[in-house]
Write an enzyme that holds these catalytic residues in place. Sequence first.
Site, PDB file in Angstrom:
ATOM      1  N   TYR A  52       0.818  -1.211   0.000  1.00  0.00           N
ATOM      2  CA  TYR A  52       0.000   0.000   0.000  1.00  0.00           C
ATOM      3  C   TYR A  52       0.853   1.263   0.000  1.00  0.00           C
ATOM      4  CZ  TYR A  52      -3.074   3.739   1.537  1.00  0.00           C
ATOM      5  OH  TYR A  52      -3.753   4.927   1.610  1.00  0.00           O
ATOM      6  N   HIS A  82      -4.287  16.119  -2.829  1.00  0.00           N
ATOM      7  CA  HIS A  82      -4.644  16.216  -1.413  1.00  0.00           C
ATOM      8  C   HIS A  82      -4.441  17.621  -0.841  1.00  0.00           C
ATOM      9  CE1 HIS A  82      -5.005  11.987  -1.791  1.00  0.00           C
ATOM     10  NE2 HIS A  82      -5.007  11.715  -0.513  1.00  0.00           N
ATOM     11  N   ASN A 194       1.064  11.597   5.724  1.00  0.00           N
ATOM     12  CA  ASN A 194       0.263  10.691   6.545  1.00  0.00           C
ATOM     13  C   ASN A 194       0.716  10.793   7.992  1.00  0.00           C
ATOM     14  OD1 ASN A 194      -1.801   8.886   6.790  1.00  0.00           O
ATOM     15  ND2 ASN A 194      -0.958   7.407   5.337  1.00  0.00           N
ATOM     16  N   TYR A 277     -16.125  32.232  46.111  1.00  0.00           N
ATOM     17  CA  TYR A 277     -15.375  31.109  45.537  1.00  0.00           C
ATOM     18  C   TYR A 277     -14.281  31.550  44.566  1.00  0.00           C
ATOM     19  CZ  TYR A 277     -19.053  27.900  47.209  1.00  0.00           C
ATOM     20  OH  TYR A 277     -19.920  27.174  47.956  1.00  0.00           O
ATOM     21  N   ARG A 280     -11.537  32.418  47.062  1.00  0.00           N
ATOM     22  CA  ARG A 280     -11.212  31.383  48.027  1.00  0.00           C
ATOM     23  C   ARG A 280     -10.763  30.081  47.356  1.00  0.00           C
ATOM     24  NH1 ARG A 280     -15.923  28.698  51.262  1.00  0.00           N
ATOM     25  NH2 ARG A 280     -16.914  30.640  50.599  1.00  0.00           N
ATOM     26  N   PHE A 326      -1.992   7.065  12.222  1.00  0.00           N
ATOM     27  CA  PHE A 326      -2.324   8.428  11.805  1.00  0.00           C
ATOM     28  C   PHE A 326      -3.605   8.941  12.446  1.00  0.00           C
ATOM     29  CE2 PHE A 326      -3.725   5.363   8.533  1.00  0.00           C
ATOM     30  CZ  PHE A 326      -5.085   5.384   8.823  1.00  0.00           C
TER      31      PHE A 326
END
Length: 492
Positions: A52, A82, A194, A277, A280, A326
Amino acid sequence: MIQLDGDRLTVADMKAILYEGEKIEIAPSARAAVEKSRRAVEQIVKQKKTVYGINTGFGKFSDVKIPREDTRLLQLHLIRSHACGVGEPFSEIVSRAMIILRLNALLKGYSGIRLKVLERLCYMVNHCIHPVIPQQGSLGASGDLAALSHLALVLVGEGFICQDEQSVASTEVWRQHQLQPIELEAKEGLALINGTQAMTAQGVVNFIEAEKLACDSEWIAAMTIEALRGITDAFHPAVHEARGYKEQIDVAKRMREWLKDSELTTEQGELRVQDAYSLRCIPQIHGASWQVLSYVKETLEIEMNAATDNPLIFDDGQTVISSGNFHGQPIAFAMDFLKVAIAELANVSERRIERLVNPHLNEGLPPFLSPEPGLQSGVMILQYTAASLVSENKTLAHPASVDSIPSSANQEDHVSMGTIAARHAYQIIKNCRKVLAIEAICAAQAVEFRGVEYMAPKLGGKWQDVRNVVPSIKRDRVYSKDIEKMAAYLCP
C-alpha cells in the site's frame, strides 16, 4: 543545537526552537535508520511486491496496482490532489512546528523516505522557510492530509512560502537559496502527509501559550485578592494537603509567595469570615487546570515522537504493515480537554473582574473603578468584553472529538476531528489571554485606590510591569488599545 532522532523531542526543545531561535540537526543514529528503511522501499519496488502506498492507489483506491514506472508520478499526484486546505493559513510558528514534528517522526526510520528529503526539511527549519498552510480541511484521521500536503507542495516547488508577511512561490524561494525542488520517489509523498503533525504542531503551540497563561493567571489573581482585601487563610498548606492534589498544593504555595508581606490582605474574621469562591477556591480551580496541562503535555510528548505514517516498515522491509497510527484521537481528546481547562481560567477571571467593578461587591472601591463615577464610566465595559469572551469560549469548548463523519467511500469511516479541536483550543487561549489582560488592568487600577505602597513586594513589581504597559486610568479613554497591549505582554 538540538539533535532530532525521532525519540527524544520534548516540549522544552520545541519552545527553544520555536521561540528562541535554536537550530536543529539530524542525529547520526537517525541517519542510519532512515537509510536502512529507504533501502527496504527500493527493494520492494524492485521486487514488484504489492504494498500500500508504494505501488497502489490510496484510500478506496488501495486495491489499484500502479506500474513501477509510475510510482514517482503517483506520489506527485497524491500531493497535488490532497492539497485541498482552505481558510486562513496557520501562523508561521505553527507551520514551523509542523516541519519539525514531521521531520522528527520520519527520522524514526519506519517510513522509507530518503535522507535527502529530510535534510531539506531540516534546512527549512534552520533558514526559517515556513510554508503557507491553510488551517481548514483536516478530518484528523488518515493524518492531517490536506495541511501536510501544502507543506509537501513546497518541497516539490508548487506551494507557497511566507516571506516578509507575503506569500511567495516556493520556486522563487528555492532560487534565492540556490536549491532545486525535490523530486519525490516511491512512498515519499505518502510519508510526508500521513501523520498528525498539523494538530500536534498547533497543540504544542497551544500548550506553551496555555502554560504561560496559567502562570500569569496566578499573579493576576493575587493582585485582585489584594484589591479586594482577600483572606489568605484559604491558602494555608494544611487545607490543600488535606485534599492531596499536587497541582492544587502547588498553586496555594505560589499564591502565598505572591502575597507574602502584603498589608492589603486580611485574615478570616477580620473583615469577613470567608471570601467568594472566585477568590477562596483559586488553588482548587486553577490547580485542576494545571492537572489538565500535565495530561496534555504527556500526550503531546508521546505524539511528538510517534511514528504516524502508513504503512510502517519493519524488519528491513520483511514486515510492512498497514495500520492506523495516523488517527488523531489521542490529540483530539487532549485538545478538547485543554479547551475546557483554559476556558475555566477565563471564567473564574471574569467573575473576579465583576467583583472588582461592582460597587456592591468590591469592598468600598469606586463603582467601576471610575475616577469620577457618573461623569466617567471607568472600566464598566471592560467587564462586558470579558463576559463576551467567556461566553464565546463556552461555544468553542464543545468537544470536536465527539463528532465523526465517513470519508473515502466509507473506507475511512471514523475520524477524530483533532485539528478542529486544536484550532478551537487556540482561539480559547487567545480569548482567555484578553480576559486575563482585563483582570490585570482592573486589579492594577484597584490597588491604586488601596495604596500601592501596601502591596506585597513581589506583586508590587508586577504592578509596575502592568503600569509600564498600561498607564493609570485618570480619565476615560479607548480601552481596546490597553487590552491589546496587555494581552501582548502576556504572550510567551
